[in-house]
Design an enzyme around this catalytic site. Structure first.
Site, mmCIF file in Angstrom:
data_model
loop_
_atom_site.group_PDB
_atom_site.id
_atom_site.type_symbol
_atom_site.label_atom_id
_atom_site.label_comp_id
_atom_site.label_asym_id
_atom_site.label_seq_id
_atom_site.Cartn_x
_atom_site.Cartn_y
_atom_site.Cartn_z
ATOM 1 C CD GLU A 26 -1.515 -2.308 1.966
ATOM 2 O OE1 GLU A 26 -0.292 -2.451 2.195
ATOM 3 O OE2 GLU A 26 -2.378 -3.136 2.322
ATOM 4 C CG ASN A 28 5.777 -0.497 -2.494
ATOM 5 O OD1 ASN A 28 6.513 0.071 -1.694
ATOM 6 N ND2 ASN A 28 5.916 -1.777 -2.809
ATOM 7 C CE1 TYR A 95 13.084 -13.479 10.726
ATOM 8 C CE2 TYR A 95 13.455 -12.235 8.691
ATOM 9 C CZ TYR A 95 13.683 -13.351 9.479
ATOM 10 O OH TYR A 95 14.504 -14.347 9.016
ATOM 11 N NE ARG A 96 4.178 -8.517 6.945
ATOM 12 C CZ ARG A 96 3.848 -8.226 5.672
ATOM 13 N NH1 ARG A 96 4.073 -9.114 4.713
ATOM 14 N NH2 ARG A 96 3.312 -7.082 5.358
ATOM 15 N NE ARG A 158 3.388 -10.063 -1.234
ATOM 16 C CZ ARG A 158 3.003 -9.760 -2.472
ATOM 17 N NH1 ARG A 158 2.398 -10.665 -3.225
ATOM 18 N NH2 ARG A 158 3.235 -8.562 -2.971
ATOM 19 C CE LYS A 215 -1.597 -6.801 -11.317
ATOM 20 N NZ LYS A 215 -1.121 -6.340 -10.018
ATOM 21 N N GLY A 220 1.410 -8.042 -21.100
ATOM 22 C CA GLY A 220 0.500 -6.910 -20.949
ATOM 23 C C GLY A 220 -0.635 -7.243 -19.997
ATOM 24 C CG ASP A 250 2.750 -2.675 -4.917
ATOM 25 O OD1 ASP A 250 1.701 -3.348 -4.915
ATOM 26 O OD2 ASP A 250 3.754 -2.968 -4.244
ATOM 27 C CG ASP A 286 9.695 -3.304 -2.763
ATOM 28 O OD1 ASP A 286 10.684 -3.961 -3.135
ATOM 29 O OD2 ASP A 286 8.846 -3.739 -1.971
HETATM 30 O O1 KDG Z 1 4.171 -5.611 -3.908
HETATM 31 C C1 KDG Z 1 5.435 -5.439 -3.315
HETATM 32 C C2 KDG Z 1 5.316 -5.898 -1.905
HETATM 33 O O2 KDG Z 1 5.195 -7.285 -1.909
HETATM 34 C C3 KDG Z 1 6.506 -5.585 -1.077
HETATM 35 O O3 KDG Z 1 6.750 -4.207 -1.100
HETATM 36 C C4 KDG Z 1 6.399 -6.020 0.343
HETATM 37 O O4 KDG Z 1 4.186 -5.630 1.029
HETATM 38 C C5 KDG Z 1 5.054 -6.421 0.844
HETATM 39 C C6 KDG Z 1 4.822 -7.840 1.061
HETATM 40 O O5 KDG Z 1 4.139 -8.147 2.008
HETATM 41 O O6 KDG Z 1 5.326 -8.653 0.315
#
Ligand code: KDG
Length: 308
Positions: A26, A28, A95-96, A158, A215, A220, A250, A286
């Site tokens: 976000e 980004n 590491y979140r 993710r 995407k 394209g 992003d 990024d």
């Molecule tokens: O879209 C890019 C993001 O993946 C990167 O900036 C980090 O937000 C992120 C993630 O969780 O991967």
């Protein structure tokens, strides 16, 4: 998050030097939009620590409004490392867990702020962080819908954060509420299956997703009117070499939103998304490649830069 990336390709375990920078889907998008001259705000929770202060300085320094950011004294700022091996897609090590951002909740939302915006951009990463962050995302979407704020949604799947079986219903639920859904082709396949793009888009539409822009990297992007029959293909903007693909999606979202804000047609907005994406992949990091408005205009006009 703070991002630690090494300039030397190779395994993370063998790296000794890292560059400290920032990343996060976000933020980004917010930074890329600010560089294109739009008024944009970003909010999250940051730890009351040097990394939180650094993120705030960097994002604020880009001209993004951070007035709604909450400093959390009880949890640290999330960080991540990027591993680049040869020409493979970079790998992320996060590491979140229990980070300040994972403690986002409905109480953190300034509803008027959302209602006053033309667009709300949502990524599929925040709802993966925790139950309370997920509730916040749905609440922000409800507020936006009631106010007529348009919603753009990038699923940003993710799998290091959640299982696809848990992610799928949540992401589809958000996609149904969004005005524009911007998945990568592989992400869309993870959500609804299917092989050819047309089939994937039809499946998303039959799930109740109205406007999808898929995407497909160097190929394209593809879209189709909600009740339409024909696939619209918008070719990618030519780019010489992919140095680092992270942040391209992003950048695409930012260029696309920027195009819509400027009153461009859907196809023109997609083209603008491609241009920002093409600039993003040309450099490490990024956000580093995101262009400023005048650079994008030069690109659009085909102006050749004077180098010396
Ligand atoms: O879209 C890019 C993001 O993946 C990167 O900036 C980090 O937000 C992120 C993630 O969780 O991967």
């Amino acid at each position: 998050m703070v991002l630690f990336q090494s300039w030397k390709p190779g395994r993370l375990r063998d790296q000794t030097l890292f560059e400290k920078t920032i990343g996060g889907a976000e933020s980004n998008v917010a930074i890329a939009l600010a560089r294109l001259g739009h008024r944009v705000g970003w909010f999250s929770r940051l730890g009351d620590d040097p990394f939180g202060q650094y993120i705030l300085q960097r994002i604020r320094g880009e001209g993004v409004d951070t007035s709604r950011v909450i400093i959390d004294r009880h949890a640290p700022t999330g960080i991540y490392f990027k591993e680049t091996i040869g020409s493979e897609e970079p790998r992320m090590y996060y590491y979140r867990r229990h980070s300040a951002a994972s403690r986002l909740s409905i109480a953190d939302l300034d509803e008027k702020y959302i209602a006053g915006a033309q667009f709300l951009h949502v990524s599929g990463i925040t709802p993966a962080l925790s139950e309370s962050a997920r509730e916040l995302v749905f609440h922000a979407i409800d507020v936006a819908k009631r106010a007529g704020t348009k919603i753009t949604f990038d699923p940003n799947i993710r799998l290091k954060l959640w299982d696809i079986d848990v992610a799928r219903p949540v992401l589809l639920d958000i996609a149904r509420r969004a005005d524009y859904v911007l998945p990568g082709l592989e992400e869309a396949r993870l959500l609804v299956g299917g092989r050819p793009v047309l089939e994937v888009i039809r499946r998303l539409q039959s799930e109740g997703v109205s406007r999808v822009i898929v995407k497909a990297g160097a190929e394209g992007a593809y879209t189709m009117a909600p009740e339409g029959e024909t696939l619209v293909h918008v070719p990618a903007f030519p780019f010489a070499q992919v140095v680092d693909p992270t942040g391209a999606g992003d950048g695409f979202a930012a260029g696309f939103i920027s195009g819509l804000l400027k009153g461009k047609s859907l196809e023109e907005a997609i083209r603008r998304g491609h241009m920002v994406g093409a600039k993003a992949v040309a450099v490490h990091g990024d956000i580093d490649g995101y262009p400023y408005e005048h650079e994008l205009e030069d690109l659009e006009k085909g102006n050749v830069p004077i180098l010396r």
